[in-house]
Motif scaffolding. Structure first.
Motif, PDB file in Angstrom:
ATOM      1  N   UNK B  76       0.829  -1.191   0.000  1.00  0.00           N
ATOM      2  CA  UNK B  76       0.000   0.000   0.000  1.00  0.00           C
ATOM      3  C   UNK B  76       0.870   1.251   0.000  1.00  0.00           C
ATOM      4  N   UNK B  77       0.263   2.366  -0.387  1.00  0.00           N
ATOM      5  CA  UNK B  77       0.952   3.670  -0.361  1.00  0.00           C
ATOM      6  C   UNK B  77       2.355   3.545  -0.952  1.00  0.00           C
ATOM      7  N   UNK B  78       2.405   3.068  -2.178  1.00  0.00           N
ATOM      8  CA  UNK B  78       3.673   2.759  -2.816  1.00  0.00           C
ATOM      9  C   UNK B  78       4.625   3.950  -2.825  1.00  0.00           C
ATOM     10  N   UNK B  79       5.892   3.634  -2.555  1.00  0.00           N
ATOM     11  CA  UNK B  79       6.957   4.630  -2.590  1.00  0.00           C
ATOM     12  C   UNK B  79       7.981   4.205  -3.635  1.00  0.00           C
ATOM     13  N   UNK B  80       8.734   5.155  -4.126  1.00  0.00           N
ATOM     14  CA  UNK B  80       9.722   4.847  -5.172  1.00  0.00           C
ATOM     15  C   UNK B  80      10.702   3.782  -4.689  1.00  0.00           C
ATOM     16  N   UNK B  81      10.999   3.792  -3.393  1.00  0.00           N
ATOM     17  CA  UNK B  81      11.963   2.819  -2.864  1.00  0.00           C
ATOM     18  C   UNK B  81      11.412   1.392  -2.873  1.00  0.00           C
ATOM     19  N   UNK B  82      10.114   1.238  -3.161  1.00  0.00           N
ATOM     20  CA  UNK B  82       9.536  -0.109  -3.252  1.00  0.00           C
ATOM     21  C   UNK B  82       9.856  -0.770  -4.592  1.00  0.00           C
ATOM     22  N   UNK B  83      10.452  -0.031  -5.495  1.00  0.00           N
ATOM     23  CA  UNK B  83      10.890  -0.627  -6.771  1.00  0.00           C
ATOM     24  C   UNK B  83      11.946  -1.684  -6.461  1.00  0.00           C
ATOM     25  N   UNK B  84      11.621  -2.929  -6.773  1.00  0.00           N
ATOM     26  CA  UNK B  84      12.484  -4.054  -6.408  1.00  0.00           C
ATOM     27  C   UNK B  84      11.878  -5.321  -6.995  1.00  0.00           C
ATOM     28  N   UNK B  85      12.569  -6.412  -6.826  1.00  0.00           N
ATOM     29  CA  UNK B  85      11.980  -7.717  -7.145  1.00  0.00           C
ATOM     30  C   UNK B  85      11.437  -8.328  -5.864  1.00  0.00           C
ATOM     31  N   UNK B  86      10.313  -9.022  -5.988  1.00  0.00           N
ATOM     32  CA  UNK B  86       9.672  -9.657  -4.838  1.00  0.00           C
ATOM     33  C   UNK B  86       9.647 -11.162  -5.092  1.00  0.00           C
ATOM     34  N   UNK B  87      10.275 -11.885  -4.185  1.00  0.00           N
ATOM     35  CA  UNK B  87      10.468 -13.326  -4.346  1.00  0.00           C
ATOM     36  C   UNK B  87       9.514 -14.092  -3.437  1.00  0.00           C
ATOM     37  N   UNK B  88       8.834 -15.053  -4.010  1.00  0.00           N
ATOM     38  CA  UNK B  88       7.933 -15.939  -3.285  1.00  0.00           C
ATOM     39  C   UNK B  88       8.644 -17.277  -3.117  1.00  0.00           C
TER      40      UNK B  88
END
Lengths: 114, 109
Positions: B76-88
């Protein structure tokens, strides 16, 4: 700062050469792991150790060996490097070897085999 | 065979909400992990679910449905620093982690 230290950060290696990637942790975690990460693939487990003195094979162990002489150190050795071993290698540790403890990763070693 | 599926790439706008889905097929199940990995850096732990339902942790939440072999990560409330890869990653019956290839999240202003 507590954590995992990997060395070297990057390396270019001629095919056929022997190479040891170093990994040291200061969190007194029981379990340690070596993964390789390749573009478009998930992390793949090479070898693991649930406690000092024991090691086990992961999904892709061929061409690699490990040792766990003490709690802190878990080196990974490539006996005779081949180009297919070009990858980013991550060492990780977890408090328990039960598969339910979060992994703490080192910053990785980028290895290129030419 | 064992398999983890997640989208290769997603794009979202700063301030918005994004849901990253993950489906898993593993021999047995002992929990589902989400990790964040910024480019050129190590993965870092985000969440762990072993029971069905939603786990909330600040701006990030993770959901699990064991009957459907499905999880999602909600940011939620995305920030530029959330740009990344998300691994499951799913923990199988031998407590070995099976990893997805990761979802690259691009945040646009």
């Amino acid at each position: 700062i507590a954590g995992i230290t990997q060395a070297p950060t990057s390396q270019i290696l001629a095919a056929g050469r022997r190479m040891t990637l170093r990994c040291t942790q200061d969190m007194r975690h029981n379990a340690m792991y070596w993964y390789r990460q390749d573009l478009g693939l998930g992390l793949r487990l090479i070898h693991y150790s649930n406690t000092a003195g024991t090691t086990g094979k992961g999904e892709v162990p061929d061409g690699y060996s490990v040792s766990r002489a003490n709690t802190d150190d878990f080196p990974l050795t490539l006996a005779s490097a081949v180009p297919s071993q070009t990858s980013v290698y991550f060492c990780a540790s977890s408090e328990g070897g039960d598969g339910n403890s979060p992994l703490h990763f080192g910053n990785g070693t980028r290895l290129t085999v030419t | 065979g064992q398999n983890i599926d997640q989208p290769t790439e997603m794009t979202a706008t700063e301030g918005a909400i994004v849901q990253i889905n993950c489906t898993y097929q593993t021999s047995g199940f002992n929990g589902l992990f989400w990790y964040q990995q910024h480019a050129g850096e190590a993965p870092t732990f985000l969440s762990y679910n072993v029971l069905d339902g939603l786990e909330e942790k600040g701006r990030f939440s993770s959901f699990l449905s064991r009957s459907k072999g499905y999880s999602y990560l909600l940011l939620k409330e995305l920030q530029m620093k959330d740009s990344a890869s998300y691994l499951c990653a799913s923990s199988d019956s031998n407590y070995q982690l099976i990893w997805g290839a990761g979802t690259k999240l691009i945040i646009k202003p």
